[in-house]
Design a protein around this motif. Structure first.
Motif, short mmCIF file in Angstrom:
data_model
loop_
_atom_site.label_atom_id
_atom_site.label_comp_id
_atom_site.label_asym_id
_atom_site.label_seq_id
_atom_site.Cartn_x
_atom_site.Cartn_y
_atom_site.Cartn_z
N LYS A 1 9.82 14.15 -4.81
CA LYS A 1 9.17 12.88 -5.19
C LYS A 1 9.56 11.84 -4.14
O LYS A 1 10.75 11.62 -3.87
N VAL A 2 8.56 11.19 -3.51
CA VAL A 2 8.82 10.23 -2.43
C VAL A 2 8.00 8.96 -2.60
O VAL A 2 6.95 8.96 -3.25
N ILE A 3 8.54 7.88 -1.98
CA ILE A 3 7.73 6.67 -1.77
C ILE A 3 7.44 6.64 -0.28
O ILE A 3 8.35 6.72 0.54
N ILE A 4 6.16 6.50 0.05
CA ILE A 4 5.78 6.63 1.46
C ILE A 4 4.72 5.59 1.83
O ILE A 4 3.80 5.31 1.05
N GLY A 5 4.87 5.02 3.02
CA GLY A 5 3.91 4.04 3.51
C GLY A 5 2.64 4.70 4.00
O GLY A 5 2.62 5.92 4.27
N SER A 6 1.56 3.92 4.13
CA SER A 6 0.24 4.46 4.50
C SER A 6 0.28 5.20 5.84
O SER A 6 -0.23 6.32 5.96
N SER A 7 0.90 4.58 6.87
CA SER A 7 0.89 5.21 8.19
C SER A 7 1.73 6.48 8.20
O SER A 7 1.34 7.50 8.79
N GLY B 1 0.81 -1.22 0.00
CA GLY B 1 0.00 0.00 0.00
C GLY B 1 0.85 1.27 0.00
O GLY B 1 0.36 2.36 0.29
N LYS B 2 2.15 1.12 -0.32
CA LYS B 2 3.00 2.32 -0.40
C LYS B 2 2.60 3.15 -1.62
O LYS B 2 2.12 2.61 -2.61
N LYS B 3 2.82 4.46 -1.53
CA LYS B 3 2.43 5.37 -2.62
C LYS B 3 3.65 6.12 -3.12
O LYS B 3 4.58 6.39 -2.35
N ILE B 4 3.65 6.43 -4.42
CA ILE B 4 4.68 7.32 -4.96
C ILE B 4 4.01 8.69 -5.16
O ILE B 4 3.02 8.81 -5.89
N LEU B 5 4.51 9.70 -4.45
CA LEU B 5 3.89 11.03 -4.44
C LEU B 5 4.91 12.11 -4.76
O LEU B 5 6.12 11.92 -4.57
N THR B 6 4.41 13.24 -5.23
CA THR B 6 5.24 14.44 -5.33
C THR B 6 4.60 15.49 -4.42
O THR B 6 3.38 15.73 -4.50
N VAL B 7 5.40 16.07 -3.52
CA VAL B 7 4.85 17.08 -2.58
C VAL B 7 5.62 18.38 -2.72
O VAL B 7 6.84 18.38 -2.99
N GLU C 1 11.39 9.53 7.29
CA GLU C 1 10.20 8.66 7.36
C GLU C 1 9.79 8.02 6.03
O GLU C 1 8.92 7.17 6.00
N ALA C 2 10.37 8.48 4.92
CA ALA C 2 9.97 7.95 3.60
C ALA C 2 11.21 7.76 2.74
O ALA C 2 12.33 7.98 3.20
N THR C 3 11.02 7.32 1.49
CA THR C 3 12.14 7.18 0.55
C THR C 3 12.08 8.35 -0.42
O THR C 3 11.17 8.43 -1.25
N VAL C 4 13.02 9.28 -0.29
CA VAL C 4 13.06 10.45 -1.18
C VAL C 4 13.76 10.06 -2.47
O VAL C 4 14.89 9.56 -2.46
N GLN C 5 13.06 10.27 -3.61
CA GLN C 5 13.62 9.90 -4.90
C GLN C 5 14.27 11.08 -5.62
O GLN C 5 15.35 10.95 -6.17
N GLU C 6 13.55 12.20 -5.65
CA GLU C 6 14.06 13.39 -6.36
C GLU C 6 13.71 14.64 -5.57
O GLU C 6 12.63 14.70 -4.95
N VAL C 7 14.61 15.63 -5.62
CA VAL C 7 14.32 16.94 -5.03
C VAL C 7 14.60 18.00 -6.10
O VAL C 7 15.74 18.14 -6.56
N GLU C 8 13.55 18.70 -6.52
CA GLU C 8 13.70 19.77 -7.51
C GLU C 8 13.50 21.11 -6.80
O GLU C 8 12.38 21.46 -6.40
N VAL C 9 14.62 21.83 -6.58
CA VAL C 9 14.58 23.09 -5.82
C VAL C 9 14.17 24.24 -6.73
O VAL C 9 14.64 24.35 -7.88
#
Length: 450
Positions: free
Chosen positions: A427-433, A388-394, A409-417
């Protein structure tokens, strides 16, 4: 210290162990002519070849001769018909240096063993005894050694019946021990039952300890991938290739891995996963042996994904697949684990222009790295679904604590400053909790689903 002393007593050398000396073995395979015991997926030649591989695994054991003898019913007292048994006995007697016969059947009774040893004048081992001895030689941890000791109990019971009947004959039926009212057999059964209970209690303590470690691992939200397959199919080599762990030393032999071992690796999105290496399976592996190692195999039920590795070059690869799937079904695993299983066809470098015929199977060469990227992508896809992990951009404010929180707390994939307004797109992969906690802590953060 008292516990350690009791444990050492349970792990003392077994009276059943063939001993450290050399064995010169004649392998005898009863080839079933017809009926339900004849497998359509193999031949007598392939079955005896696996028996040779088992003997070759043991240090100082050598194969002197391989004998295939036909039989209608391998379960009868002498395994073979009268004529074939006589022919076989003559062949064994002519082998002047033979010290043991490996009868390639799952299990023989203590009575049959005694009769055959009397007829041939050497020790007789079945598959249970040989595989158990390989386990005994390869067991490194206390847990593996305890599981071997537990698997020996049925053999000790069987030997006990034989010994008790011999004593009765020798003593003319005098059954009781010095007026205690307890027969020799009853006394020994009681001692054996107490031993079994002590072993199960010691295993239970280790199981609880492992459950605690599993809970801690769950808190870190690392997905777990169990790598399974027939013995010597290349599981450890594959894990080494997926993780790049230099310390892993795969061995080209049966049952090289007896203990659960965990290894960290990364998927294409940089998500960390734990690969779990497990005990291999074998055709006609006696039920008691599988049951004894259930503590080890229990770990599989808590994984997020199973990867089933097959040695596609092996002539019995279809039978091996059936064996593994049969054991997995008997472990009562959750249905979603069996349904989402990834099938890997390994050692394709040894087959020219190999293409899997099974749907969704992936062709790889763990040794040469072929097909590993496709496998990692498939594992990642299945892990995202299973966990149930999600790939999100915040969107985050660089002056706030969001970025360090996401790294923790999550897996950071990319950081665009975006320096003009002091923000960044992450861009992160993050678990439900963790995602739920993020929304509560940073309610004004803009979130884009990938």
């Amino acid at each position: 210290e008292e516990d350690e002393g009791a444990l050492e007593e349970l792990l003392a050398p077994s009276p059943l162990a063939p001993g450290p000396g050399a064995q010169r073995v004649a392998i005898v395979h009863p080839a079933v002519k017809w009926g339900p015991q004849k497998s359509p997926l193999t031949t007598a030649e392939l079955q005896i070849a696996e028996a040779v591989a088992l003997v070759d695994t043991l240090q100082n054991w050598t194969v002197l001769d391989k004998i295939i003898i036909r039989t209608k019913n391998p379960n009868k007292k002498f395994v073979f018909g009268k004529g074939n048994f006589q022919v076989l006995t003559e062949k064994i007697k002519k082998l002047s240096h033979v010290t043991a016969v490996f009868l390639n059947v799952e299990r023989i009774s203590s009575l049959t063993k005694k009769e055959l040893e009397g007829a041939w004048g050497v020790q007789v081992f079945d598959r249970y005894t040989v595989v158990l001895h390989i386990f005994r030689c390869n067991a490194r941890t206390k847990e593996a050694k305890l599981q071997v000791a537990l698997a020996e109990i049925p053999l000790l019971r069987s030997n006990l019946k034989n010994e008790a009947s011999q004593r009765d004959q020798q003593r003319g039926g005098s059954r009781y021990i010095m007026g205690s009212g307890e027969t020799f057999l009853e006394t020994q059964h009681r001692v054996l039952k107490e031993r079994e209970l002590k072993i199960r209690n010691a295993l239970e303590k280790l199981r609880r300890k492992r459950a605690l470690l599993r809970t801690q691992r769950r808190k870190c939200e690392f997905p777990v991938v169990s790598v399974m397959g027939y013995t010597n199919c290349g599981k450890t080599t594959l894990i080494k290739a997926l993780t790049g762990e230099a310390g892993l030393q795969p061995r080209d032999q049966l049952f090289a891995t007896l203990d659960i071992t965990a290894h960290a690796g990364y998927l294409p999105s940089h998500m960390a996963v734990i690969y779990v290496d497990t005990i291999g399976f074998l055709t006609d592996l006696p039920h008691n042996l599988v049951e004894s190692f259930s503590a080890t195999l229990e770990e599989v039920a808590y994984s997020d994904l199973i990867v089933h590795v097959r040695d596609i070059t092996h002539p019995e690869t279809i039978l091996q697949k059936a064996t593994v799937l049969s054991v997995l079904r008997n472990l009562n695993l959750p249905s979603h684990l069996l349904d989402s299983m990834v099938e890997v066809h390994n050692k394709v470098d040894l087959v020219e222009r190999y293409k899997p015929t099974e749907e969704n199977a992936l062709a790889v060469s763990a040794l040469h790295g072929h097909g590993l990227e496709e496998l990692k992508q498939e594992i990642e896809k299945k892990i995202l679904t299973a966990t149930g992990k999600k790939i999100l951009t915040v969107n985050i404010n660089l002056e706030g604590p969001q970025l360090s929180w996401l790294y923790k707390e999550a897996t950071v994939q990319e950081v665009e400053v975006m320096p003009e307004d002091g923000t960044a797109r992450v861009k992160v992969i993050i678990g439900s909790s963790a995602f739920g906690r993020y929304r509560n802590l940073f309610p004004n953060s803009k979130i884009f689903m990938s």
